[in-house]
Design a protein around this motif. Structure first.
Motif, PDB file in Angstrom:
ATOM      1  N   ASP A  13      68.655 -19.136   7.042  1.00  0.00           N
ATOM      2  CA  ASP A  13      68.455 -17.732   6.672  1.00  0.00           C
ATOM      3  C   ASP A  13      67.290 -17.599   5.702  1.00  0.00           C
ATOM      4  O   ASP A  13      67.036 -18.487   4.893  1.00  0.00           O
ATOM      5  N   SER A  14      66.626 -16.462   5.761  1.00  0.00           N
ATOM      6  CA  SER A  14      65.571 -16.119   4.812  1.00  0.00           C
ATOM      7  C   SER A  14      66.175 -15.235   3.722  1.00  0.00           C
ATOM      8  O   SER A  14      66.912 -14.296   4.022  1.00  0.00           O
ATOM      9  N   ILE A  15      65.867 -15.527   2.461  1.00  0.00           N
ATOM     10  CA  ILE A  15      66.380 -14.755   1.323  1.00  0.00           C
ATOM     11  C   ILE A  15      65.388 -13.648   1.001  1.00  0.00           C
ATOM     12  O   ILE A  15      64.206 -13.923   0.785  1.00  0.00           O
ATOM     13  N   PRO A  16      65.838 -12.394   0.965  1.00  0.00           N
ATOM     14  CA  PRO A  16      64.906 -11.313   0.621  1.00  0.00           C
ATOM     15  C   PRO A  16      64.484 -11.385  -0.847  1.00  0.00           C
ATOM     16  O   PRO A  16      65.312 -11.618  -1.726  1.00  0.00           O
ATOM     17  N   LEU A  17      63.202 -11.218  -1.090  1.00  0.00           N
ATOM     18  CA  LEU A  17      62.686 -11.200  -2.454  1.00  0.00           C
ATOM     19  C   LEU A  17      62.317  -9.767  -2.817  1.00  0.00           C
ATOM     20  O   LEU A  17      61.535  -9.128  -2.104  1.00  0.00           O
ATOM     21  N   VAL A  48      71.666 -25.892  -7.490  1.00  0.00           N
ATOM     22  CA  VAL A  48      72.653 -25.259  -8.359  1.00  0.00           C
ATOM     23  C   VAL A  48      72.085 -24.995  -9.759  1.00  0.00           C
ATOM     24  O   VAL A  48      71.511 -25.880 -10.392  1.00  0.00           O
ATOM     25  N   GLY A  49      72.239 -23.740 -10.199  1.00  0.00           N
ATOM     26  CA  GLY A  49      71.835 -23.337 -11.539  1.00  0.00           C
ATOM     27  C   GLY A  49      70.407 -22.834 -11.642  1.00  0.00           C
ATOM     28  O   GLY A  49      70.032 -22.211 -12.643  1.00  0.00           O
ATOM     29  N   GLU A  50      69.592 -23.064 -10.627  1.00  0.00           N
ATOM     30  CA  GLU A  50      68.193 -22.639 -10.699  1.00  0.00           C
ATOM     31  C   GLU A  50      68.052 -21.173 -10.301  1.00  0.00           C
ATOM     32  O   GLU A  50      68.802 -20.655  -9.480  1.00  0.00           O
ATOM     33  N   VAL A  51      67.067 -20.515 -10.919  1.00  0.00           N
ATOM     34  CA  VAL A  51      66.837 -19.084 -10.730  1.00  0.00           C
ATOM     35  C   VAL A  51      65.481 -18.878 -10.074  1.00  0.00           C
ATOM     36  O   VAL A  51      64.499 -19.543 -10.425  1.00  0.00           O
ATOM     37  N   PHE A  52      65.417 -17.943  -9.122  1.00  0.00           N
ATOM     38  CA  PHE A  52      64.157 -17.614  -8.465  1.00  0.00           C
ATOM     39  C   PHE A  52      64.127 -16.128  -8.131  1.00  0.00           C
ATOM     40  O   PHE A  52      65.140 -15.449  -8.124  1.00  0.00           O
ATOM     41  N   GLY A  53      62.930 -15.640  -7.853  1.00  0.00           N
ATOM     42  CA  GLY A  53      62.760 -14.248  -7.460  1.00  0.00           C
ATOM     43  C   GLY A  53      61.300 -13.865  -7.465  1.00  0.00           C
ATOM     44  O   GLY A  53      60.449 -14.591  -7.993  1.00  0.00           O
ATOM     45  N   ALA A  54      61.008 -12.724  -6.881  1.00  0.00           N
ATOM     46  CA  ALA A  54      59.628 -12.247  -6.796  1.00  0.00           C
ATOM     47  C   ALA A  54      58.999 -12.088  -8.172  1.00  0.00           C
ATOM     48  O   ALA A  54      57.812 -12.344  -8.355  1.00  0.00           O
ATOM     49  N   ALA A  55      59.792 -11.678  -9.151  1.00  0.00           N
ATOM     50  CA  ALA A  55      59.275 -11.458 -10.505  1.00  0.00           C
ATOM     51  C   ALA A  55      58.871 -12.761 -11.201  1.00  0.00           C
ATOM     52  O   ALA A  55      58.179 -12.729 -12.212  1.00  0.00           O
ATOM     53  N   LEU A  56      59.278 -13.888 -10.642  1.00  0.00           N
ATOM     54  CA  LEU A  56      59.010 -15.174 -11.289  1.00  0.00           C
ATOM     55  C   LEU A  56      57.882 -15.965 -10.612  1.00  0.00           C
ATOM     56  O   LEU A  56      57.632 -17.107 -10.980  1.00  0.00           O
ATOM     57  N   PRO A  76      70.338  -8.568 -11.686  1.00  0.00           N
ATOM     58  CA  PRO A  76      69.394  -7.446 -11.757  1.00  0.00           C
ATOM     59  C   PRO A  76      68.300  -7.731 -12.790  1.00  0.00           C
ATOM     60  O   PRO A  76      68.578  -8.211 -13.888  1.00  0.00           O
ATOM     61  N   ALA A  77      67.051  -7.446 -12.443  1.00  0.00           N
ATOM     62  CA  ALA A  77      65.929  -7.705 -13.350  1.00  0.00           C
ATOM     63  C   ALA A  77      66.087  -6.943 -14.660  1.00  0.00           C
ATOM     64  O   ALA A  77      65.690  -7.427 -15.715  1.00  0.00           O
ATOM     65  N   CYS A  78      66.703  -5.752 -14.610  1.00  0.00           N
ATOM     66  CA  CYS A  78      66.884  -4.979 -15.840  1.00  0.00           C
ATOM     67  C   CYS A  78      67.786  -5.736 -16.820  1.00  0.00           C
ATOM     68  O   CYS A  78      67.592  -5.657 -18.030  1.00  0.00           O
TER      69      CYS A  78
END
Length: 90
Positions: A13-17, A48-56, A76-78
């Motif tokens: 699966d592809s994860i939406p960013l 496990v435990g790692e964080v990712f996202g478009a903002a990073l 949530p980014a907020c």
């Protein structure tokens, strides 16, 4: 304590960013990739435990693909902005 939502994705699966969401890996492995001259380039493999996202990331295009079945916590980014401000006041 606030309870965050989780979502399950399957291998391949592809994860939406999205700019307003960060993801934290609860179980499994994901691969962050980009494309250069038509060739995929692995930027990171996260577990496990790692964080990712478009903002990073400043890399574009950037895609995240499940290497295994994964459970991801939605942050949530907020909430992240709030925590950074609160930490700076300590």
């Amino acid at each position: 304590m606030m309870r965050l939502m989780s979502h399950v994705y399957r291998t391949g699966d592809s994860i939406p960013l999205h700019s307003e969401i960060l993801w934290r890996v609860e179980t499994g492995l994901v691969q962050m990739v980009t494309v250069d001259n038509g060739q995929p380039i692995t930027l990171a493999i996260m577990g496990v435990g790692e964080v990712f996202g478009a903002a990073l990331t400043e890399v574009s295009p950037c895609h995240v693909i499940c290497l295994t079945d994964v459970k991801l916590e939605i942050i949530p980014a907020c909430l992240c902005r709030y925590l950074l401000i609160a930490e700076s006041l300590l």
